[in-house]
Design a protein around this motif. Structure first.
Motif, PDB file in Angstrom:
ATOM      1  N   LYS A  39       0.838  -1.189   0.000  1.00 64.71           N
ATOM      2  CA  LYS A  39       0.000   0.000   0.000  1.00 64.71           C
ATOM      3  C   LYS A  39       0.873   1.239   0.000  1.00 64.71           C
ATOM      4  O   LYS A  39       2.082   1.177   0.284  1.00 64.71           O
ATOM      5  N   CYS A  40       0.272   2.368  -0.318  1.00 65.21           N
ATOM      6  CA  CYS A  40       0.999   3.636  -0.277  1.00 65.21           C
ATOM      7  C   CYS A  40       1.297   3.976   1.179  1.00 65.21           C
ATOM      8  O   CYS A  40       0.387   3.999   2.013  1.00 65.21           O
ATOM      9  N   LYS A  42       1.879   6.707   2.495  1.00 63.41           N
ATOM     10  CA  LYS A  42       1.339   8.016   2.877  1.00 63.41           C
ATOM     11  C   LYS A  42      -0.177   7.971   3.075  1.00 63.41           C
ATOM     12  O   LYS A  42      -0.680   8.305   4.154  1.00 63.41           O
ATOM     13  N   LEU A  47      -2.332  -0.957  -3.177  1.00 62.51           N
ATOM     14  CA  LEU A  47      -1.869  -0.864  -4.552  1.00 62.51           C
ATOM     15  C   LEU A  47      -2.530  -1.933  -5.414  1.00 62.51           C
ATOM     16  O   LEU A  47      -2.690  -3.074  -4.995  1.00 62.51           O
ATOM     17  N   ASP A  51      -0.410  -0.635 -10.325  1.00 56.86           N
ATOM     18  CA  ASP A  51       0.634   0.075  -9.583  1.00 56.86           C
ATOM     19  C   ASP A  51       1.872  -0.785  -9.360  1.00 56.86           C
ATOM     20  O   ASP A  51       2.887  -0.284  -8.870  1.00 56.86           O
ATOM     21  N   LYS A  64       5.098   9.100  -8.744  1.00 56.54           N
ATOM     22  CA  LYS A  64       4.216   9.518  -7.650  1.00 56.54           C
ATOM     23  C   LYS A  64       3.102   8.493  -7.451  1.00 56.54           C
ATOM     24  O   LYS A  64       2.765   7.732  -8.361  1.00 56.54           O
ATOM     25  N   CYS A  65       2.529   8.503  -6.256  1.00 55.92           N
ATOM     26  CA  CYS A  65       1.363   7.674  -5.977  1.00 55.92           C
ATOM     27  C   CYS A  65       0.203   8.183  -6.821  1.00 55.92           C
ATOM     28  O   CYS A  65      -0.093   9.382  -6.833  1.00 55.92           O
ATOM     29  N   THR A  70       1.850  11.564  -3.618  1.00 61.42           N
ATOM     30  CA  THR A  70       3.109  11.536  -2.872  1.00 61.42           C
ATOM     31  C   THR A  70       4.212  10.909  -3.718  1.00 61.42           C
ATOM     32  O   THR A  70       3.985   9.906  -4.402  1.00 61.42           O
ATOM     33  N   VAL A  72       7.143   8.700  -4.865  1.00 61.59           N
ATOM     34  CA  VAL A  72       7.587   7.345  -4.530  1.00 61.59           C
ATOM     35  C   VAL A  72       9.104   7.287  -4.606  1.00 61.59           C
ATOM     36  O   VAL A  72       9.709   7.845  -5.524  1.00 61.59           O
TER      37      VAL A  72
END
Length: 249
Positions: A39-40, A42, A47, A51, A64-65, A70, A72
């Motif tokens: 998972k992200c 932030k 994901l 992703d 970025k996410c 955010t 990566v």
């Protein structure tokens, strides 16, 4: 046929590189490799397969996410790309042989401990214990492998770093790692690996000091350089030794 095998080996390396990132980050933290799903860090969004495509997902999302924007860490796609590239190099060098399998496993070990050492300044015993029996058996079945050379490689590799550790200049994780690497690449390749690791470590450490990324006498993870030195020695050790002997002769 060779080109199709090369493409497959590279894609395999890219895919496994993504998994090795997870292993290197979770094992030292005592976390499960299966749960929770990726998972992200932030926003906590789980994901999706979109992703998790090695390297490509990072490039398509602009690093970025996709959910919160955010940035990566580039460590993830870099680990995937390096693994894929080194898998290809090992295949091109050794082909589908036991030496080739040894090379692929060495790359796998190197990527995992590099991620772990860079993140936590730690080389997990669990990782070394997983790979050690595999390499102990595998080396015995490699054609033309001389047991004494591999045993001497393990003893000299671990012994030199143990002396450094006794004087406070090395961690025991590095000692155990280089003993295993010495077994894999054998004598005298372990000598090449050690000097290359020292040269690379000193060079990178000096550059980081100049750039202000690390302070003077600040510890820098040495495991990645030991692993890289072992890989280079496995690939080019005999050539380097032969060139050196010709030069001094």
């Amino acid at each position: 046929m060779t080109i199709f095998i090369a493409i497959y080996i590279t894609l395999l390396g890219l895919t496994l590189g993504s998994f090795f990132n997870v292993v290197g980050l979770r094992i030292p933290a005592g976390e499960s490799l299966l749960h929770p799903p990726s998972k992200c860090p932030k926003c906590g969004t789980r994901l999706t397969p979109l992703d998790l495509i090695p390297v490509l997902s990072y490039l398509l999302s602009g690093g970025k996410c996709r959910h919160c924007g955010t940035r990566v860490s580039p460590v993830y796609p870099l680990g995937e790309a390096v693994t894929g590239l080194l898998f290809l190099v090992m295949y091109l060098k050794f082909g589908l042989t036991l030496e080739g399998v040894t090379g692929l496993l060495l790359v796998s070990l190197a990527v995992i401990i590099t991620v772990s050492d860079l993140r936590y300044m730690l080389i997990p015993d669990k990782v070394l214990l997983f790979f050690t029996p595999v390499f102990l058996v595998l080396v015995l079945f490699v054609p033309e492998a001389r047991l004494w050379d591999h045993l001497l490689g393990a003893l000299s590799g671990g012994g030199v770093l143990l002396l450094l550790a006794l004087f406070g200049g090395m961690g025991m994780g590095d000692v155990k790692l280089f003993a295993l690497l010495g077994w894999i690449i054998g004598w005298p390749n372990v000598i090449v690996a050690f000097f290359m690791a020292c040269a690379l470590g000193a060079s990178v450490g000096g550059i980081l000091q100049v750039l202000g990324r690390v302070e003077r006498k600040q510890p820098v993870p040495f495991g990645p350089f030991l692993a890289l030195g072992a890989i280079l020695s496995l690939l080019f050790g005999p050539d380097i030794i032969g060139a050196y002997l010709s030069f001094i002769g």
